[in-house]
Design a protein around this motif. Structure first.
Motif, PDB file in Angstrom:
ATOM      1  N   UNK A  32       0.974  -1.147  -0.343  1.00 25.04           N
ATOM      2  CA  UNK A  32       0.517  -0.391   0.027  1.00 25.04           C
ATOM      3  C   UNK A  32       0.943   0.992   0.380  1.00 25.04           C
ATOM      4  N   UNK A  36       1.629   4.153  -3.046  1.00 29.65           N
ATOM      5  CA  UNK A  36       0.694   5.701  -2.390  1.00 29.65           C
ATOM      6  C   UNK A  36       2.399   6.603  -2.835  1.00 29.65           C
ATOM      7  N   UNK A  39       2.837   6.424  -6.794  1.00 27.84           N
ATOM      8  CA  UNK A  39       2.067   7.783  -7.316  1.00 27.84           C
ATOM      9  C   UNK A  39       2.536   8.526  -7.277  1.00 27.84           C
ATOM     10  N   UNK A  40       3.065   9.207  -5.900  1.00 24.97           N
ATOM     11  CA  UNK A  40       3.454  10.472  -5.841  1.00 24.97           C
ATOM     12  C   UNK A  40       4.742  11.228  -5.707  1.00 24.97           C
ATOM     13  N   UNK A  43       4.419  11.402  -9.719  1.00 29.74           N
ATOM     14  CA  UNK A  43       4.732  13.098 -10.704  1.00 29.74           C
ATOM     15  C   UNK A  43       4.189  13.968  -9.977  1.00 29.74           C
ATOM     16  N   UNK A  71       7.575  10.517   2.182  1.00 28.89           N
ATOM     17  CA  UNK A  71       6.892   8.809   2.681  1.00 28.89           C
ATOM     18  C   UNK A  71       7.674   8.729   3.912  1.00 28.89           C
ATOM     19  N   UNK A 231       6.722  16.232   6.576  1.00 24.17           N
ATOM     20  CA  UNK A 231       5.857  14.770   6.942  1.00 24.17           C
ATOM     21  C   UNK A 231       6.375  13.787   7.308  1.00 24.17           C
ATOM     22  N   UNK A 238      -1.419  10.692   9.962  1.00 32.44           N
ATOM     23  CA  UNK A 238      -1.816   9.168   9.555  1.00 32.44           C
ATOM     24  C   UNK A 238      -2.312   7.662  10.539  1.00 32.44           C
TER      25      UNK A 238
ATOM     26  N   UNK B 181      -9.151   7.019   9.650  1.00 32.29           N
ATOM     27  CA  UNK B 181      -7.848   6.527   9.414  1.00 32.29           C
ATOM     28  C   UNK B 181      -7.989   5.382   8.176  1.00 32.29           C
ATOM     29  N   UNK B 184      -9.684   6.664   4.922  1.00 30.33           N
ATOM     30  CA  UNK B 184      -8.719   8.246   4.596  1.00 30.33           C
ATOM     31  C   UNK B 184      -8.764   6.759   3.621  1.00 30.33           C
ATOM     32  N   UNK B 221      -1.624  13.164  -6.430  1.00 31.26           N
ATOM     33  CA  UNK B 221      -0.619  13.368  -5.798  1.00 31.26           C
ATOM     34  C   UNK B 221      -1.258  13.365  -4.280  1.00 31.26           C
ATOM     35  N   UNK B 224      -3.087  10.322  -2.887  1.00 22.16           N
ATOM     36  CA  UNK B 224      -2.415   9.139  -3.476  1.00 22.16           C
ATOM     37  C   UNK B 224      -2.118   9.325  -1.784  1.00 22.16           C
ATOM     38  N   UNK B 225      -1.511   9.962  -1.147  1.00 15.88           N
ATOM     39  CA  UNK B 225      -1.348  10.716   0.271  1.00 15.88           C
ATOM     40  C   UNK B 225      -2.517   9.774   1.005  1.00 15.88           C
ATOM     41  N   UNK B 226      -3.291   9.667   0.474  1.00 21.07           N
ATOM     42  CA  UNK B 226      -4.398   9.266   1.546  1.00 21.07           C
ATOM     43  C   UNK B 226      -4.048   7.464   2.093  1.00 21.07           C
ATOM     44  N   UNK B 227      -3.083   6.920   1.051  1.00 24.36           N
ATOM     45  CA  UNK B 227      -2.814   5.592   1.368  1.00 24.36           C
ATOM     46  C   UNK B 227      -1.994   5.330   2.894  1.00 24.36           C
ATOM     47  N   UNK B 228      -1.282   6.546   3.018  1.00 25.71           N
ATOM     48  CA  UNK B 228      -0.841   7.050   4.438  1.00 25.71           C
ATOM     49  C   UNK B 228      -1.903   6.006   6.239  1.00 25.71           C
ATOM     50  N   UNK B 230      -3.248   3.199   5.735  1.00 22.68           N
ATOM     51  CA  UNK B 230      -2.462   2.533   6.338  1.00 22.68           C
ATOM     52  C   UNK B 230      -2.892   2.425   7.848  1.00 22.68           C
TER      53      UNK B 230
END
Lengths: 247, 250
Positions: A32, A36, A39-40, A43, A71, A231, A238, B181, B184, B221, B224-228, B230
């Motif tokens: 996962x 993410x 793709x980040x 692009x 990330x 981040x 997150x 989350x 998300x 982009x 895509x951050x939303x994958x975090x 997880x």
């Protein structure tokens, strides 16, 4: 659910269950995060990462570390602070590199026939190792941001130098001086080939000649520090386990 | 004596905590299917996918798209409907062992989500970059878009929502509300699909050559951050599983 009952029959089974979950979690997290992160990265810095004729001494060196520290910082924020696992950055970069290499080989080469020595991905591993080691040794987010973040930016170009150097040797072609990487680009025409699209070696910094790459790396290191801070906090958000009430 | 024998019998007949067969079959399904899709791209991308006005484009690509739409809507409806209809209405009264088994099944879903996300966000998205760097687009529905946007993205959306629904309908952990989350990590990547609208609108309007880092792509982009998210799901799960195993691991 009865609190007196046990979910497992023995301690051995409990240990086995726990280990099995570890593998399921690691696999899921890896892929996962890979999705993410990839793709980040593709692009925000992808064009510099896709092609050797974009891998210049100025913008590639500047952009790639800045957009790629994101990330790793976020995942470190979870894996270190919650589980004391010191491999957040390396696991991210391994995932990204796996996704990129599969793609460059099976699709860039396998579908559209660009040779792999024209479209290999950038190497982010030295910076990732240092980032994890600094966090592990210091246990400090501030030290990791400042020392690790700076190392992330500064190590990018040297980490890629052995790979890119042979393609940066000068060649003369039809009376024009260019690098071997530029020549690859001429032979493999793409929709991003026109020089008004290809963002390489732009600006007055070029007049400083040999200093371009170190200055770019230093600037990149500075911004990487700031991005790491930002981040890291994203990662903490997150990692939350909050529930919201359904409306 | 009779009771003991009965208990042993029950144990022997009990379903395994982790159904490995289901997990490996599920993973194989994605891998074999996407292997076939990649073969199809390789053959019909070049032979029928270069000119959207050609009759063979309609045959091999637009028909592929229409079939995708029908299958995806049906699969989503049936799968999500099934998970919802068969929900456990007494989820708070299950035994700890049953709860543990359901956590394992939930993780089988999450493993499938990971595979689906990999193919969608990594494999087919970067593949799109090289295709559009090679072939000048003359339609929104290019061969790589038909696979990337309208196949691989819906598949991870279907898988992610199924995983979320499974957790919500069968696990006590998720009865206290909606996991922020988890939402998300499922809804964020889902939003990449609506963002295709912006992408196509922009490409149609400006017809820019394929600059992958163009700001037009930043919507992808952001989502895509939303994958975090997880990370939050993992933490929630670790908390729940630890609670189930704590006294046995001590």
């Amino acid at each position: 659910m009865s609190a007196s009952q046990s979910a497992v029959r023995s301690r051995a089974e409990a240990v086995k269950v726990s280990r099995t979950f570890d593998w399921l979690i690691l696999f899921t997290l890896f892929f996962v995060v890979l999705g993410g992160y990839h793709i980040h990265y593709m692009l925000t810095g992808g064009d510099w990462d896709f092609w050797t004729d974009w891998k210049d001494r100025r913008l590639w060196v500047t952009v790639a570390p800045i957009v790629s520290i994101t990330f790793p910082a976020a995942v470190q924020a979870c894996l270190w602070w919650r589980y004391r696992l010191p491999f957040g950055a390396v696991v991210c970069v391994l995932g990204l590199l796996l996704g990129e290499w599969i793609n460059r080989y099976l699709n860039f080469w396998g579908w559209t026939y660009f040779p792999v020595n024209f479209c290999f991905p950038s190497n982010l591993m030295p910076g990732a190792i240092v980032l994890d080691v600094v966090l592990m040794m210091t246990g400090s987010m501030t030290a990791t941001a400042v020392i690790g973040g700076m190392a992330w930016g500064l190590l990018f170009y040297p980490g890629n130098w052995p790979i890119i150097a042979p393609l940066h040797v000068p060649v003369e072609y039809n009376g024009m001086m260019m690098t071997l990487a530029d020549l690859q680009g001429y032979h493999y025409v793409r929709t991003g080939t026109p020089e008004y699209i290809r963002m390489v070696e732009k600006g007055t910094l070029r007049t400083f000649g040999k200093d371009v790459a170190p200055v770019s790396a230093f600037f990149s290191a500075f911004v990487s520090i700031l991005i790491y801070f930002l981040w890291h906090f994203f990662g903490q958000w997150f990692a939350k386990t909050d529930f919201v009430k359904a409306a | 004596m009779a009771a003991t024998t009965e208990s042993v019998k029950t144990d022997a007949a009990e379903a395994p905590l982790l159904n490995k067969k289901n997990m490996f079959l599920g993973a194989a399904l994605y891998i074999v299917f996407y292997g076939w899709v990649r073969w199809y791209e390789g053959v019909y991308g070049w032979s029928a996918g270069l000119d959207s006005f050609a009759p063979e484009f309609e045959t091999y690509w637009m028909n592929f798209l229409y079939i995708e739409f029908i299958l995806e809507v049906s699969t989503a409806g049936i799968l999500w409907g099934y998970i919802w209809k068969t929900r456990d209405r007494k989820v708070m009264s299950i035994t700890p062992r049953e709860e543990l088994r359901r956590h394992f099944t939930h993780w089988v879903w999450l493993v499938m989500y990971a595979i689906a996300i990999y193919y969608g966000a990594s494999y087919f998205t970067e593949q799109d970059g090289t295709w559009h760097q090679t072939i000048v687009r003359d339609t929104d529905f290019t061969p790589s878009h038909i696979i990337e946007f309208y196949l691989s993205y819906p598949i991870y959306i279907i898988t992610g929502v199924a995983s979320f629904l499974y957790a919500k309908t069968r696990l006590p952990t998720y009865q206290q509300g909606l996991s922020l989350q988890y939402m998300v990590s499922v809804i964020g990547p889902f939003m990449i699909l609506p963002n295709v609208g912006l992408n196509e609108w922009g490409h149609t309007f400006w017809f820019m050559e394929e600059l992958f880092v163009a700001p037009l792509h930043y919507g992808f982009v952001f989502f895509g951050w939303a994958a975090l998210g997880i990370l939050g799901v993992v933490n929630t799960e670790v908390g729940a599983i630890s609670k189930l195993l704590k006294k046995d691991l001590a």
